[in-house]
Design an enzyme around this catalytic site. Structure first.
Site, PDB file in Angstrom:
ATOM      1  N   ARG A  44      -8.566 -40.665  -9.671  1.00  0.00           N
ATOM      2  CA  ARG A  44      -7.152 -41.050  -9.616  1.00  0.00           C
ATOM      3  C   ARG A  44      -6.674 -40.633  -8.233  1.00  0.00           C
ATOM      4  O   ARG A  44      -6.634 -39.432  -7.916  1.00  0.00           O
ATOM      5  CB  ARG A  44      -6.358 -40.355 -10.716  1.00  0.00           C
ATOM      6  CG  ARG A  44      -4.863 -40.513 -10.518  1.00  0.00           C
ATOM      7  CD  ARG A  44      -4.067 -40.211 -11.756  1.00  0.00           C
ATOM      8  NE  ARG A  44      -4.223 -41.268 -12.740  1.00  0.00           N
ATOM      9  CZ  ARG A  44      -3.476 -41.395 -13.831  1.00  0.00           C
ATOM     10  NH1 ARG A  44      -2.515 -40.519 -14.088  1.00  0.00           N
ATOM     11  NH2 ARG A  44      -3.670 -42.393 -14.680  1.00  0.00           N
TER      12      ARG A  44
ATOM     13  N   HIS B  16      -4.184 -50.244 -11.594  1.00  0.00           N
ATOM     14  CA  HIS B  16      -4.565 -49.373 -12.715  1.00  0.00           C
ATOM     15  C   HIS B  16      -5.400 -50.207 -13.696  1.00  0.00           C
ATOM     16  O   HIS B  16      -4.970 -50.515 -14.805  1.00  0.00           O
ATOM     17  CB  HIS B  16      -3.295 -48.845 -13.398  1.00  0.00           C
ATOM     18  CG  HIS B  16      -3.523 -47.655 -14.277  1.00  0.00           C
ATOM     19  ND1 HIS B  16      -4.740 -47.033 -14.441  1.00  0.00           N
ATOM     20  CD2 HIS B  16      -2.653 -46.967 -15.079  1.00  0.00           C
ATOM     21  CE1 HIS B  16      -4.618 -46.017 -15.287  1.00  0.00           C
ATOM     22  NE2 HIS B  16      -3.372 -45.960 -15.682  1.00  0.00           N
TER      23      HIS B  16
ATOM     24  N   GLN C  81      -6.203 -49.187 -17.475  1.00  0.00           N
ATOM     25  CA  GLN C  81      -5.051 -49.343 -18.358  1.00  0.00           C
ATOM     26  C   GLN C  81      -4.991 -50.765 -18.912  1.00  0.00           C
ATOM     27  O   GLN C  81      -4.767 -50.977 -20.108  1.00  0.00           O
ATOM     28  CB  GLN C  81      -3.762 -49.037 -17.586  1.00  0.00           C
ATOM     29  CG  GLN C  81      -2.517 -49.207 -18.408  1.00  0.00           C
ATOM     30  CD  GLN C  81      -2.420 -48.175 -19.524  1.00  0.00           C
ATOM     31  OE1 GLN C  81      -2.549 -46.987 -19.258  1.00  0.00           O
ATOM     32  NE2 GLN C  81      -2.200 -48.610 -20.747  1.00  0.00           N
TER      33      GLN C  81
ATOM     34  N   ASP D 290       7.140 -50.468 -17.453  1.00  0.00           N
ATOM     35  CA  ASP D 290       6.566 -49.197 -16.995  1.00  0.00           C
ATOM     36  C   ASP D 290       7.701 -48.405 -16.358  1.00  0.00           C
ATOM     37  O   ASP D 290       8.796 -48.940 -16.100  1.00  0.00           O
ATOM     38  CB  ASP D 290       5.441 -49.489 -15.989  1.00  0.00           C
ATOM     39  CG  ASP D 290       4.650 -48.246 -15.587  1.00  0.00           C
ATOM     40  OD1 ASP D 290       4.775 -47.192 -16.252  1.00  0.00           O
ATOM     41  OD2 ASP D 290       3.896 -48.324 -14.588  1.00  0.00           O
TER      42      ASP D 290
ATOM     43  N   CYS E  78       2.498 -48.430 -20.717  1.00  0.00           N
ATOM     44  CA  CYS E  78       1.283 -47.623 -20.538  1.00  0.00           C
ATOM     45  C   CYS E  78       1.516 -46.144 -20.793  1.00  0.00           C
ATOM     46  O   CYS E  78       0.569 -45.395 -20.993  1.00  0.00           O
ATOM     47  CB  CYS E  78       0.715 -47.856 -19.151  1.00  0.00           C
ATOM     48  SG  CYS E  78       1.767 -47.275 -17.810  1.00  0.00           S
TER      49      CYS E  78
ATOM     50  N   ARG F 295      -7.049 -46.562 -24.816  1.00  0.00           N
ATOM     51  CA  ARG F 295      -7.622 -46.066 -23.553  1.00  0.00           C
ATOM     52  C   ARG F 295      -8.989 -45.434 -23.834  1.00  0.00           C
ATOM     53  O   ARG F 295      -9.930 -45.605 -23.068  1.00  0.00           O
ATOM     54  CB  ARG F 295      -6.699 -45.018 -22.901  1.00  0.00           C
ATOM     55  CG  ARG F 295      -5.362 -45.555 -22.397  1.00  0.00           C
ATOM     56  CD  ARG F 295      -5.511 -46.555 -21.261  1.00  0.00           C
ATOM     57  NE  ARG F 295      -6.272 -46.047 -20.131  1.00  0.00           N
ATOM     58  CZ  ARG F 295      -5.793 -45.287 -19.149  1.00  0.00           C
ATOM     59  NH1 ARG F 295      -4.523 -44.955 -19.138  1.00  0.00           N
ATOM     60  NH2 ARG F 295      -6.563 -44.883 -18.154  1.00  0.00           N
TER      61      ARG F 295
HETATM   62  N1   CP Z   1      -1.166 -44.451 -18.786  1.00  0.00           N
HETATM   63  C1   CP Z   1      -1.758 -43.480 -18.062  1.00  0.00           C
HETATM   64  O1   CP Z   1      -2.611 -43.717 -17.200  1.00  0.00           O
HETATM   65  O2   CP Z   1      -1.357 -42.220 -18.395  1.00  0.00           O
HETATM   66  P1   CP Z   1      -1.728 -40.869 -17.654  1.00  0.00           P
HETATM   67  O3   CP Z   1      -0.988 -40.846 -16.347  1.00  0.00           O
HETATM   68  O4   CP Z   1      -1.280 -39.799 -18.594  1.00  0.00           O
HETATM   69  O5   CP Z   1      -3.218 -40.835 -17.419  1.00  0.00           O
HETATM   70  N1  NVA Z   2       3.102 -46.742 -12.602  1.00  0.00           N
HETATM   71  C1  NVA Z   2       2.878 -45.410 -13.113  1.00  0.00           C
HETATM   72  C2  NVA Z   2       1.795 -45.424 -14.128  1.00  0.00           C
HETATM   73  C3  NVA Z   2       1.475 -44.097 -14.756  1.00  0.00           C
HETATM   74  C4  NVA Z   2       0.313 -44.147 -15.689  1.00  0.00           C
HETATM   75  C5  NVA Z   2       2.528 -44.479 -11.961  1.00  0.00           C
HETATM   76  O1  NVA Z   2       1.795 -44.896 -11.057  1.00  0.00           O
HETATM   77  O2  NVA Z   2       3.008 -43.349 -11.948  1.00  0.00           O
END
Ligand code: CP
Ligand code: NVA
Length: 307
Positions: free
Chosen positions: A107, A134, A137, A225, A264, A292
């Site tokens: 990440r 992402h 997701q 989101d 998500c 997930r």
């Molecule tokens: N939806 C998602 O990726 O959640 P987290 O940020 O908790 O991993």
């Molecule tokens: N768009 C959000 C998604 C979190 C899972 C972010 O990037 O923070």
């Protein structure tokens, strides 16, 4: 053989993606004990390293549990635990980790870091969210949609709100899975030009509008989101621009009573979605979160597979 990276949905061919989603459905049916035919070869000796430059609940825990249920092991690290945090190059980090472990999930703040890792790793690299996309997701989201509505091809998905990283993966998926996507965002927050150019070049059915009502009319699914993603520093400006894009009961009515609602998570009730929608009968957000886990198993099985 080149490693099977899972960096963007748009990088992977439709048949392979279909196979991954179908494997996700099978993994869910199988439950905690994954049958041998769904496990990749050598999984008992395999280790996944997970690197986090940003916080995570779902991605972190679901990847960890997924790898264990497949029969492999995991190491989770914050990037500051690594020499990467002191300036060691991504390329050298990729080369070194490839000598120890079997796959890398990252990440990252910058999408380019993940691409650079993939260029230099000799093991699969999985994108666990960047500023640009992402993809894991959206594999789980497609599974969730299909559980309720059947194969996603030909259906209509409405994205309402920030044209962010998750929206970009939905746009990639529209092309690869053959569904219609309508994105309603304020002009300043619509998906970035490279994403829109990509979908246009691919001939995907993606409509971009600034009108939430136009996006949701007759849609099978409404998705939103957070208005302030990790790394965004302009929360007040975003909240002001995105106010008219909140998903509330009135907007869901325009989609129709058969439409499902997805997010998500993490969610901010009272901002991008009202409590009555996210906690109401059309919401499938906790199935989405559960999926997930099943989706990660399918992604790992493909990345570590040989067939
Ligand atoms: N939806 C998602 O990726 O959640 P987290 O940020 O908790 O991993
Ligand atoms: N768009 C959000 C998604 C979190 C899972 C972010 O990037 O923070």
């Amino acid at each position: 053989m080149a490693p099977r990276h899972f960096i963007d949905i748009g990088d992977i061919d439709p048949a392979t993606l279909r196979r991954i989603v179908d494997a996700g459905h099978e993994m869910k049916r199988a439950g905690k004990v994954v049958p041998a035919r769904l496990r990749p070869p050598g999984i008992a000796e395999a280790v996944l390293v997970m690197i986090f430059e940003k916080p995570s609940t779902r991605t972190r825990v679901s990847f960890d549990v997924a790898m264990r249920q497949l029969g492999g092991q995991t190491i989770a690290l914050n990037h500051t635990d690594l020499q990467l945090g002191r300036g060691e190059s991504i390329a050298d980090t990729a080369r070194v980790l490839s000598r120890y472990i079997d796959a890398i999930m990252i990440r990252a703040n910058s999408h380019e870091s993940v691409v650079e890792l993939g260029r230099n790793a000799t093991v699969p690299v999985i994108n666990g969210l960047t500023d640009k996309s992402h993809p894991c997701q959206v594999i789980a989201d497609i599974m969730t949609f299909e559980e309720r509505k059947g194969p996603i091809a030909g259906h209509t998905i409405a994205w309402v709100g920030d044209g962010n990283n998750v929206a970009a993966s939905w746009a990639h998926a529209a092309s690869r899975f053959g569904f219609k996507l309508r994105i309603a965002s304020p002009a300043q927050l619509k998906p970035e030009r490279p994403v829109l150019d990509w979908v246009a070049a691919e001939g995907a059915e993606v409509l971009v509008t600034d009108d939430p009502a136009e996006a949701v009319a007759g849609a099978d699914c409404v998705v939103t989101d957070t208005w302030v993603s990790m790394g965004h520093t302009d929360a007040p400006r975003r909240k002001q621009m995105l106010g008219p894009y909140a998903v509330d009961r009135d907007l869901m009515r325009k989609a129709g009573s058969n439409a499902i609602f997805m997010h998500c998570l993490p969610a901010y009730r009272g901002n991008e979605v009202s409590a009555e929608v996210i906690d109401g009968p059309q919401s499938v957000v906790f199935d989405e979160a559960e999926n997930r886990l099943h989706a990660q198993k399918a992604i790992l099985a493909w990345c570590l597979g040989k067939d």
